[in-house]
Design a protein around this motif. Structure first.
Motif, short mmCIF file in Angstrom:
data_model
loop_
_atom_site.label_atom_id
_atom_site.label_comp_id
_atom_site.label_asym_id
_atom_site.label_seq_id
_atom_site.Cartn_x
_atom_site.Cartn_y
_atom_site.Cartn_z
N LYS A 1 0.80 -1.28 0.28
CA LYS A 1 0.03 0.03 0.08
C LYS A 1 0.81 1.25 0.00
CE LYS A 1 -3.91 -2.03 2.46
NZ LYS A 1 -4.82 -2.12 3.80
N SER A 2 1.98 1.00 0.04
CA SER A 2 2.98 2.29 0.15
C SER A 2 2.95 2.78 -1.17
CB SER A 2 4.50 1.61 0.55
OG SER A 2 5.56 3.08 0.50
N MET A 3 3.02 4.40 -1.00
CA MET A 3 3.04 5.13 -2.34
C MET A 3 4.80 5.10 -2.68
SD MET A 3 3.09 9.26 -0.95
CE MET A 3 2.11 9.56 -2.26
N GLU A 4 5.07 5.51 -4.02
CA GLU A 4 6.63 5.71 -4.52
C GLU A 4 6.75 7.25 -4.34
OE1 GLU A 4 8.10 1.98 -6.56
OE2 GLU A 4 6.82 3.08 -7.76
N PHE A 5 8.07 7.53 -3.95
CA PHE A 5 8.54 8.87 -4.36
C PHE A 5 8.91 9.00 -5.82
CE2 PHE A 5 9.34 9.34 0.14
CZ PHE A 5 8.53 10.46 0.60
N GLU A 6 8.20 9.90 -6.69
CA GLU A 6 8.63 10.16 -8.01
C GLU A 6 8.23 11.55 -8.35
OE1 GLU A 6 7.63 8.90 -12.59
OE2 GLU A 6 7.35 7.38 -11.26
N PHE A 7 9.41 12.36 -8.43
CA PHE A 7 9.15 13.63 -8.29
C PHE A 7 9.45 14.13 -10.18
CE2 PHE A 7 10.19 13.07 -4.08
CZ PHE A 7 9.34 13.80 -3.30
N SER A 8 8.60 13.32 -10.75
CA SER A 8 8.64 13.68 -12.38
C SER A 8 7.75 14.81 -12.51
CB SER A 8 8.19 12.46 -13.04
OG SER A 8 6.99 12.13 -12.80
N PHE A 9 7.91 15.45 -13.61
CA PHE A 9 7.03 16.93 -13.74
C PHE A 9 5.45 16.35 -13.71
CE2 PHE A 9 4.78 19.96 -16.68
CZ PHE A 9 5.17 20.93 -15.84
N GLN A 10 5.30 14.90 -14.37
CA GLN A 10 3.87 14.72 -14.38
C GLN A 10 3.07 14.36 -12.89
OE1 GLN A 10 6.18 13.28 -16.14
NE2 GLN A 10 5.74 14.02 -18.17
N LYS A 11 3.96 14.07 -11.98
CA LYS A 11 3.42 13.40 -10.80
C LYS A 11 3.83 14.28 -9.39
CE LYS A 11 3.66 8.59 -12.23
NZ LYS A 11 4.19 7.22 -11.76
N ARG A 12 4.67 15.36 -9.73
CA ARG A 12 5.32 15.95 -8.50
C ARG A 12 4.37 16.87 -7.59
NH1 ARG A 12 10.00 19.52 -11.39
NH2 ARG A 12 8.48 21.45 -12.21
N SER A 13 3.25 17.19 -8.35
CA SER A 13 2.19 18.02 -7.59
C SER A 13 1.30 17.19 -6.54
CB SER A 13 1.47 18.75 -8.64
OG SER A 13 2.38 19.82 -9.31
N ASP A 14 1.63 16.10 -6.54
CA ASP A 14 0.65 15.50 -5.69
C ASP A 14 1.06 15.64 -4.44
OD1 ASP A 14 -0.35 13.18 -4.11
OD2 ASP A 14 -0.04 11.86 -5.39
N LYS A 15 -0.13 16.19 -3.69
CA LYS A 15 -0.06 16.71 -2.58
C LYS A 15 0.34 15.88 -1.32
CE LYS A 15 -2.87 20.90 -2.82
NZ LYS A 15 -3.69 21.75 -2.13
N SER A 16 -0.33 14.67 -1.36
CA SER A 16 -0.04 13.57 -0.43
C SER A 16 1.49 13.14 -0.55
CB SER A 16 -0.92 12.45 -0.87
OG SER A 16 -0.55 11.91 -2.04
N MET A 17 2.14 13.31 -1.83
CA MET A 17 3.45 12.72 -1.92
C MET A 17 4.29 13.98 -1.43
SD MET A 17 5.54 11.59 -5.30
CE MET A 17 5.43 13.09 -5.88
N ILE A 18 3.95 15.24 -1.64
CA ILE A 18 4.58 16.27 -0.97
C ILE A 18 4.81 16.41 0.32
CG2 ILE A 18 4.81 18.99 -0.66
CD1 ILE A 18 3.77 19.00 -3.87
N TYR A 19 3.45 15.96 0.95
CA TYR A 19 3.38 15.94 2.57
C TYR A 19 4.32 14.90 3.30
CZ TYR A 19 1.30 16.58 7.16
OH TYR A 19 1.02 16.85 8.44
N GLU A 20 4.41 13.68 2.40
CA GLU A 20 5.24 12.56 2.79
C GLU A 20 6.53 13.00 3.06
OE1 GLU A 20 4.64 10.00 4.24
OE2 GLU A 20 2.47 9.23 3.79
#
Length: 864
Positions: free
Chosen positions: A598-617
């Motif tokens: 269930k773990s999310m992955e860190f991927e700060f590509s241009f398409q995915k980096r605005s995901d707020k949950s990832m930024i918070y993690e």
């Protein structure tokens, strides 16, 4: 190869200290490249803090002295061959005379230099030079008397005819002896485009390193036997620079801008000039010129030393330094003077048979592009047109013949470029590629002989005269001079752009870019450094590119030395001098272990980096890092825009949370951030004070904050040239892979260029390659170049941390893509060696455990 390696082993490099193993490896490799010669290239990487510059000096000077000794011995042997049919006693006499001649010349030169060194040692004033230079410049900036007659200084000379444009700077007014000396010094028709250099401490640091080692004489022992002198032969170093840093004529140096200084300097050497420069070397001051030469070769000077020496002797250091070129063993000069053949020719520098060493070479390809780059904006063109109008209003009736025609042509070119840009300002796209043919058709400027116009502007000093007069008129507050007109060298910028426009090749492109609502600019970009660098690569005996972060190497071989055989290229990536226990590198691919489905992955590509949950993690991970890492933590983000976006998310209130994530970070450490266009010095001072300052503010004293957190940007001011050593950088975090914007016109043009040139090269080298396969190879070559640009920036940021043998730090790479083999192979060897095996599968919890153990161990060892 084996024979050469055997020769290199056991060489005494005269290192002033006991060198580390990596330094021995570095010096041996550099020496081997120089010894092999014949177009050899060395691309050498040694991390900052490993004594790279000193190792380069020791390897290069040891080789040079050995090479000179060998040449002296060879010259004696060759002399013996000429008399091989003569009796032995004649041969012996001739050889004795030859040895005595060589020894006498060497002893006379060394005695002369020793005497100067003794004199200089007694009067060293190095500590106050910068202050005197600044005070001198302030005095030189005083206004001069403005009379109506002085306006003639800005009037174009009559007779700007074909002869004068071909001859360049007119030296006919000088005596024959002076003209011979001026030609020897490089004064004459040769033209050079010099670029402004930032005044930095790099040259001073290099000089301090150069003063550490001592080397044996360049004469073989057979010639020195019985010589009473036991003093080692001093290193003969000569720094070269632009007129802007070396001009001692107050009437010229006060002009400020380099183009204006260059134009005024050459103008004051012409026979028609009523105020010839009194400092330029000529037949009357030749003795002072040679005294300058000997003093320069005797004292290991830096640029400020040459400036002061020229003032003391009343001789121009810019030109007088050229007499020292033949006797120098090491010549240091800025990129623009090295990379342009016209500049090298003017300075009297010949690469044939000599060695080119570029230290801090990680940005050499960008440096080549910057030397040949140029731009002009719509607002600058409008001001240029207004300047022309003011000038013609004053001098129009006095302009005759070619002057009148050429000034009108310059105005037409300015109008043509202005009209095109005004049309481009209405385009929907903010940036794009410009068809040069379309650009030149605007207002019919394609009918103008651009080469002849450029020659006229250079020879007549038109830009300097117009800008000089307008600046004078503006300072006097004349009513017909618009307040928008400035004395900045706009017309010199136009000249640079016209040169680029006239020299368009397959390696260059012109772009437009909307700067603001009211302004748009044209810029010229060199897509590849291959052709521009080829004169160096093909001429020098050997080329060494050295740096702390040269990885990945592929771009240098592919784009600087594309036609060079692989057996002529030597690459080396040294380890670090620190013990392995002083480095901990972790790849954080996800907040939780990979086994957690269930773990999310860190991927700060241009398409995915605005995901707020990832930024918070991400913020949670950094908060945890700040908990266990003492003192300074530096985070590098892909861009300023993304840094702003991240801070915005961290500042948002979360339901049920009394504090935002941003506030929580500030309770752990003092938080500072780099801003685009902001002062990096001020931010760095605050960051250092928060970590090292003894008297912390009362607001900090009441908290449990430990050190500081600095939020920076890859490719920003904090990512290069700043040392986060010791407590300033106990942990460096890189967030994501900072790929350039591949959709920008510049990168589209670069990708297209690499693909097309790769296909062309394959047609020649592998003509049987199927078209489909060739296309795959070409696209991969472009992909590698794009990816390498990203990884060079990452590696430069990572290199900010460990700066010396006893330093230690953790490096955290936050993105799942850092776990890919393709990416890891582009990291420096010493970073790869510090990677914690399997860290990409561990998650935040395991990383925290590893960091806790790492820093607890360091604290214990320090206490012990």
């Amino acid at each position: 190869m084996e024979e050469i390696i055997h020769q290199v082993e056991g060489i005494d490099f005269h290192h002033p200290y006991t060198p580390y193993d990596v330094q021995e490896q570095f010096m041996n490799t550099a020496y081997e490249v120089l010894q092999r010669g014949e177009g050899q290239v060395g691309i050498l990487e040694s991390p900052t803090g490993t004594g790279k510059s000193l190792s380069l000096i020791c390897a290069a000077l040891t080789w040079l002295r050995n090479h000179k000794r060998s040449k002296y011995e060879t010259s004696v042997i060759e002399a013996a061959q000429e008399f091989k049919d003569e009796p032995d006693w004649i041969v012996d006499q001739m050889l004795k005379r030859k040895r005595e001649e060589i020894l006498k010349q060497w002893e006379e030169r060394e005695a002369r230099l020793r005497k100067i060194r003794a004199q200089e040692k007694a009067i060293e004033e190095r500590g106050s030079k910068r202050r005197r230079l600044e005070e001198g410049n302030a005095r030189n900036s005083k206004k001069t008397d403005n009379s109506d007659d002085d306006d003639d200084e800005w009037l174009l000379d009559e007779g700007q005819d074909k002869d004068s444009s071909q001859d360049g700077d007119d030296t006919s007014g000088f005596s024959k002896e002076t003209r011979v000396l001026m030609n020897k010094l490089g004064l004459g028709s040769l033209k050079t485009t010099e670029e402004n250099e930032d005044i930095s401490d790099n040259d001073i640091k290099f000089i301090s390193e150069l003063r550490r080692p001592t080397f044996p004489a360049s004469l073989p022992d057979s010639l020195l036997s019985g010589n009473s002198s036991t003093e080692p032969e001093g290193i003969k170093h000569l720094p070269l620079s632009s007129r802007q840093r070396l001009c001692i004529n107050p009437a010229v140096s006060r002009l400020g801008s380099l183009p204006a200084i260059n134009d005024r300097c050459t103008e004051l050497q012409q026979s028609k000039s009523k105020d010839r420069c009194q400092f330029v070397p000529n037949a009357d001051n030749v003795s002072l010129t040679y005294k300058f030469r000997d003093s320069a070769l005797a004292t290991l000077p830096d640029i400020e030393d040459l400036f002061e020496l020229g003032k003391k002797l009343h001789v121009c250091p810019y030109y007088a330094s050229r007499t020292a070129v033949p006797g120098a063993e090491i010549i240091t000069l800025p990129y623009p003077l090295l990379l342009q053949k016209t500049a090298r020719d003017a300075l009297g520098i010949k690469l044939e048979g000599n060695v080119v060493i570029i230290d801090e070479a990680h940005n050499i390809m960008d440096a080549v592009a910057n030397v040949y780059a140029s731009e002009i904006s719509l607002n600058e063109l409008k001001r240029a047109r207004q300047m022309l109008g003011v000038y013609v209003k004053k001098f129009g009736k006095k302009l005759k013949g070619e002057n009148r025609v050429m000034v009108a042509q310059v105005a037409k070119v300015v109008d043509g470029l202005r009209v095109w840009l005004e049309g481009a300002a209405e385009m929907k796209s903010d940036q794009g590629i410009v068809d040069p043919n379309t650009l030149l058709r605007s207002k019919g400027i394609d009918q103008i002989n651009m080469y002849k116009l450029i020659q006229y502007i250079q020879d007549s000093k038109l830009a300097y005269k117009i800008e000089g007069y307008v600046a004078k008129a503006e300072s006097e507050g004349e009513s017909d001079v618009s307040s928008t007109i400035r004395s900045t060298p706009i017309l010199h910028g136009l000249l640079s752009f016209l040169v680029s426009l006239n020299n368009l090749s397959s390696e260059g492109r012109i772009f437009y870019h909307k700067v603001s609502k009211d302004d748009i600019k044209l810029s010229y970009l060199l897509l590849s450094p291959t052709h521009a660098f080829s004169s160096i690569a093909s001429s020098a005996r050997a080329v060494i590119l050295a740096g702390g972060t040269m990885s990945p190497f592929e771009d240098y071989t592919a784009h600087l030395f594309p036609g060079l055989a692989q057996n002529k290229i030597t690459t080396l990536s040294c380890g670090h001098v620190i013990p392995s226990s002083n480095l901990c590198v972790w790849t954080l691919s996800s907040p939780r272990p990979k086994s957690d489905t269930k773990s999310m992955e860190f991927e700060f590509s241009f398409q995915k980096r605005s995901d707020k949950s990832m930024i918070y993690e991400l913020g949670t991970a950094i908060l945890n890092i700040c908990t266990v890492v003492p003192d300074g933590v530096v985070i590098f983000f892909p861009s300023y825009g993304y840094l702003d976006e991240v801070v915005s998310v961290w500042s948002e209130a979360i339901a049920g949370q009394p504090k935002t994530l941003w506030e929580k970070l500030q309770t752990k450490k003092a938080v500072l951030r780099e801003t685009k266009g902001g002062s990096s010095d001020e931010v760095l001072a605050q960051y250092s004070e928060a970590i090292l300052g003894e008297n912390k503010p009362s607001s900090q004293a009441t908290t449990n904050r430990n050190g500081a957190l600095l939020l920076s940007v890859v490719g920003g001011k904090m990512s290069e040239g700043i040392n986060f050593s010791d407590r300033l950088g106990r942990c460096v975090v890189v967030v994501g892979l900072p790929y350039p914007n591949i959709h920008s016109p510049e990168w589209k043009a670069r990708i297209e260029y690499i693909e097309s040139t790769t296909l062309e090269r394959l047609k020649v080298t592998c003509p049987s390659t199927p078209r489909s396969e060739a296309l795959i190879i070409a696209k991969q070559a472009a992909r590698d170049f794009y990816e390498n640009a990203c990884m060079r920036a990452v590696n430069q940021s990572i290199g900010r941390a460990i700066r010396h043998r006893n330093d230690y730090a953790a490096i955290v790479l936050v993105d799942r893509r850092f776990a890919a083999d393709r990416i890891r192979t582009k990291l420096p060897g010493w970073i790869r060696g510090g990677l914690v095996e399997g860290s990409e599968n561990g998650g935040l919890g395991q990383m925290m455990g590893k960091l806790s153990v790492f820093f607890r161990g360091k604290k214990t060892s320090l206490n012990t």
